[in-house]
Enzyme design. Sequence first.
Site, PDB file in Angstrom:
ATOM      1  CE  LYS A  72      -3.796   0.496   2.624  1.00 55.62           C
ATOM      2  NZ  LYS A  72      -4.502   0.477   3.928  1.00 55.62           N
TER       3      LYS A  72
HETATM    4  C1  E4P Z   1      -7.648   1.805   4.162  1.00 56.13           C
HETATM    5  O1  E4P Z   1      -6.863   1.782   3.224  1.00 56.13           O
HETATM    6  C2  E4P Z   1      -7.665   2.953   5.088  1.00 56.13           C
HETATM    7  O2  E4P Z   1      -6.404   2.978   5.673  1.00 56.13           O
HETATM    8  C3  E4P Z   1      -8.704   2.850   6.167  1.00 56.13           C
HETATM    9  O3  E4P Z   1      -9.803   2.136   5.719  1.00 56.13           O
HETATM   10  C4  E4P Z   1      -9.138   4.181   6.728  1.00 56.13           C
HETATM   11  O4  E4P Z   1     -10.274   3.971   7.524  1.00 56.13           O
HETATM   12  P1  E4P Z   1     -10.742   5.020   8.641  1.00 56.13           P
HETATM   13  O5  E4P Z   1     -11.180   6.253   7.930  1.00 56.13           O
HETATM   14  O6  E4P Z   1     -11.890   4.331   9.334  1.00 56.13           O
HETATM   15  O7  E4P Z   1      -9.576   5.245   9.535  1.00 56.13           O
END
Ligand code: E4P
Length: 225
Positions: A86
């Site tokens: 990622k």
């Molecule tokens: C995924 O790639 C993100 O890091 C994550 O879903 C963010 O989620 P949040 O807004 O609930 O922290």
Amino acid sequence: MKFLIDDANVAKIREICEYYPVDGVTTNPSILAKSGRNPYEVLKEIRGIIGAEADLHVQVISSEAGAMVEEGHKILAELGGGTFIKIPATQEGLKAMKILSGEGHRVTATAIYMPMQAYLAGMAGADYAAPYVNRIDNLGANGIETAKVIHDIFKKNGLKTEVLAASFKNSQQVLELAKYGIGAATIAAEVIEGLIRNASVAAAIEGFVSDFEALCGEGKTMLDC
Ligand code: E4P
């Protein structure tokens, strides 16, 4: 739509995997921080639970492309070659995506708030782009619409990249994107558990059981009636 768990709570992941049809797990640095444990220790445990073939997405921390690529290589060495790296969709991130995808690795573009970030990530070879649905809503924009626009951009431009929608706060957001046929959704454990929680369902089942018990006796089922 693929269905992933956005969590690093090992016990919760094990439980969710037992009950729900799950394609993998995504994490980010904040999610890993909640575990209070060494990131690789937790991630290896998660890999053990979901299996070598399931999708596992792990985020880099560095902000410069060369360092992101190095982190990516380390993640792959520790967690298996199929792991998705990622990478935030910044200028440096796009450079790192080009390098890692050029080497044949799987890449997920993250921290997506704008369709243009996703489009460029797709052009840079990302397999997934992760728009943050709820966080976009909190900015006064429309997270669901943004995810749909990104999906359409990928399809209309012949890109292999799929949307991996993230940052959900409720079932309706997930349902809207499933109806649209986006590639994947990653959902926190507590939101997953709410997806099919419904008092009417529970009441209907209770009614069936009490009618059957009135017919055959308390505790009886189709096994022993
Ligand atoms: C995924 O790639 C993100 O890091 C994550 O879903 C963010 O989620 P949040 O807004 O609930 O922290």
